[in-house]
Design a protein around this motif. Structure first.
Motif, mmCIF file in Angstrom:
data_model
loop_
_atom_site.group_PDB
_atom_site.id
_atom_site.type_symbol
_atom_site.label_atom_id
_atom_site.label_comp_id
_atom_site.label_asym_id
_atom_site.label_seq_id
_atom_site.Cartn_x
_atom_site.Cartn_y
_atom_site.Cartn_z
ATOM 1 N N VAL A 152 0.462 5.348 2.552
ATOM 2 C CA VAL A 152 1.255 5.760 3.708
ATOM 3 C C VAL A 152 2.662 6.088 3.227
ATOM 4 N N PRO A 153 3.180 7.279 3.542
ATOM 5 C CA PRO A 153 4.531 7.623 3.105
ATOM 6 C C PRO A 153 5.548 6.558 3.524
ATOM 7 N N GLY A 154 6.354 6.131 2.573
ATOM 8 C CA GLY A 154 7.380 5.130 2.843
ATOM 9 C C GLY A 154 6.960 3.707 2.536
ATOM 10 N N LEU A 155 5.667 3.487 2.263
ATOM 11 C CA LEU A 155 5.180 2.154 1.908
ATOM 12 C C LEU A 155 4.728 2.160 0.454
ATOM 13 N N ASP A 156 4.990 1.072 -0.234
ATOM 14 C CA ASP A 156 4.656 1.001 -1.653
ATOM 15 C C ASP A 156 3.205 0.568 -1.848
ATOM 16 N N HIS A 157 2.988 -0.719 -1.994
ATOM 17 C CA HIS A 157 1.644 -1.223 -2.244
ATOM 18 C C HIS A 157 0.948 -1.525 -0.926
ATOM 19 N N ILE A 158 -0.295 -1.053 -0.789
ATOM 20 C CA ILE A 158 -1.089 -1.307 0.405
ATOM 21 C C ILE A 158 -2.426 -1.864 -0.043
ATOM 22 N N TYR A 159 -2.817 -2.973 0.554
ATOM 23 C CA TYR A 159 -4.104 -3.575 0.214
ATOM 24 C C TYR A 159 -5.229 -2.568 0.423
ATOM 25 N N GLY A 160 -6.099 -2.454 -0.580
ATOM 26 C CA GLY A 160 -7.229 -1.553 -0.491
ATOM 27 C C GLY A 160 -6.939 -0.140 -0.944
ATOM 28 N N VAL A 161 -5.714 0.158 -1.367
ATOM 29 C CA VAL A 161 -5.354 1.508 -1.808
ATOM 30 C C VAL A 161 -5.031 1.459 -3.295
ATOM 31 N N HIS A 162 -5.752 2.274 -4.048
ATOM 32 C CA HIS A 162 -5.608 2.248 -5.501
ATOM 33 C C HIS A 162 -6.115 3.577 -6.037
ATOM 34 N N ASP A 163 -5.359 4.221 -6.908
ATOM 35 C CA ASP A 163 -5.820 5.468 -7.502
ATOM 36 C C ASP A 163 -6.956 5.186 -8.482
#
Length: 412
Positions: A152-163
């Protein structure tokens, strides 16, 4: 014959697993998964100190009677620790029963209702472009359903999001372990629901434009929304034909999903934090969900999960069993056998375990063209290599904490 030994194995090949080994007086062995991510040792103590001593000498074939004994007799019913312990014993007893019969477990559960189980995999990316790269990798492997999560633009680390890693591999372990000398506490992430609600429809639009209408798309809200926010999101995703929206609100208050249903026809899935059929009573009887998300590992094993699905089937609700990497290969096999047998199967979450974990757990299940099958080995078809397991000592690890921008602890 009778139960002769109940042993509890704790191993950590990349992440922690709790595995029960039941040995009968005639030498038969069964395995069960009792892993509770971040609270593993609570289940270990429950099993070793309170459950195992009561089972010695009992008939290992009396699976239903043993389940009821473990569920009803302690007085303190339900809860994740209790039900994970019950699950481990239950799976091991079913494993023994099928091994003694010389058949894969699904044959004892009524036989196969289908040739394979539709699986969905996890794809994510810090941007829509990176997400689409990950989705392409799975489509090329033959998968027909993908859970999509994006930054999400403006948020750094988000649970479940990983390249995805090079080569398209999506491997991550969200339960973090502190560096040497650092405090033993969870990592913390920052969350902004309004930014998420603005961005997610564009994520679905981007994936649909890239892959067309046939690919099944799923999304997990991780309990982060209020009822009205969840209703807004469910409605905004309708043009992109989502297979389901998962955990849009916290699971404790089932009645809030009435509001989501009033505003949207997006299919809903919930239940990975539930641990008994009683947790679903309102959701099922009022048809507030479309898919059951519990796991055998956290809902009383095969016996407990079958109770839920029998109840759900009366109301046309299907399965979507929880299948993350913190459910061990033993627990995954339990899902595959039950899913193959029940009539109201829907879809199976599939996160491949790491190569390190699969050196400890010897598996017989397979995936072909996006479909899973438990295999034809007698029992569950998974064996723990105890020598390999002993090389990986338990190490504390915790899932992250989520906070709003002002520091308020939030759901995740």
């Amino acid at each position: 014959m009778a139960i002769d030994r109940v042993d509890v194995n704790v191993t950590s090949p990349g992440r922690n697993f709790v595995t029960v080994k039941i040995t009968t007086s005639d030498g038969a062995v069964g395995w069960g998964d009792g892993t509770l991510n971040g609270r593993e040792l609570a289940v270990v103590s429950y099993l070793r100190d309170h459950v195992a001593p009561t089972l010695i000498g009992r008939d290992e074939s009396a699976i239903e009677a043993t389940w009821q004994y473990l569920y009803r007799s302690p007085y303190w019913r339900r809860g994740p620790v209790t039900m994970a312990a019950v699950a481990a014993i239950d799976m091991a007893l079913w494993d023994i029963a099928a091994k003694k019969a010389g058949v894969p477990l699904y044959q004892l559960l009524g036989g196969a209702s289908r040739t394979g189980l539709l699986a969905y995999v996890h794809a994510s990316g810090t941007t829509i472009e990176r997400l689409n790269e990950a989705v392409h990798g799975y489509v090329e492997q033959g998968f027909q359903a993908v859970r999509v999560q994006a930054g999400v633009p403006g948020l750094d680390h988000i649970y479940g999001v990983h390249d995805a890693a090079p080569g398209g591999k999506y491997e991550y372990e969200p339960a973090g372990r502190p560096a040497a000398g650092a405090p033993l506490r969870p990592t913390e992430e920052t969350w902004d629901t309004r930014a998420y609600l603005r961005h997610l429809p564009a994520v679905f639009e981007g994936v649909r434009e890239e892959f067309g209408p046939e690919l099944r798309l799923l999304h997990d809200g991780h309990h982060r929304m209020t009822p009205i926010e969840a209703a807004r999101l469910a409605r905004s995703l309708e043009p992109y034909d989502p297979f389901w929206l998962e955990d849009c609100t916290p699971g404790e208050d089932q009645s809030v999903l009435r509001l989501v249903r009033q505003h949207s026809v997006t299919p809903l899935a919930i239940g990975e934090v539930f641990n008994s059929v009683h947790d679903y009573q309102t959701l099922i009887t009022e048809r507030l969900i479309d898919y059951v998300r519990s796991s055998a590992t956290h809902a009383g094993g095969i016996t407990g999960l079958r109770q839920i699905m029998t109840f759900a089937g009366i109301y046309g609700i299907r399965s979507g069993f929880h299948g993350p990497t913190d459910v061990s290969p033993v627990g995954m096999a339990a899902h595959l056998h039950l899913g193959l047998a029940i009539h109201n199967f829907g879809i199976q979450e599939y996160m491949p375990h790491s190569e390190q974990a699969l050196q400890v757990f010897r598996t017989g299940y397979r995936v072909e063209d996006g479909l899973l099958h438990p295999g034809e080995a007698p029992g569950l078809g998974v064996e723990l290599d105890e020598e390999a397991a002993a090389a990986h000592e338990y190490a504390p690890a915790y899932l992250p904490v989520n906070r709003l921008r002002d520091g308020t602890v939030h759901d995740w």
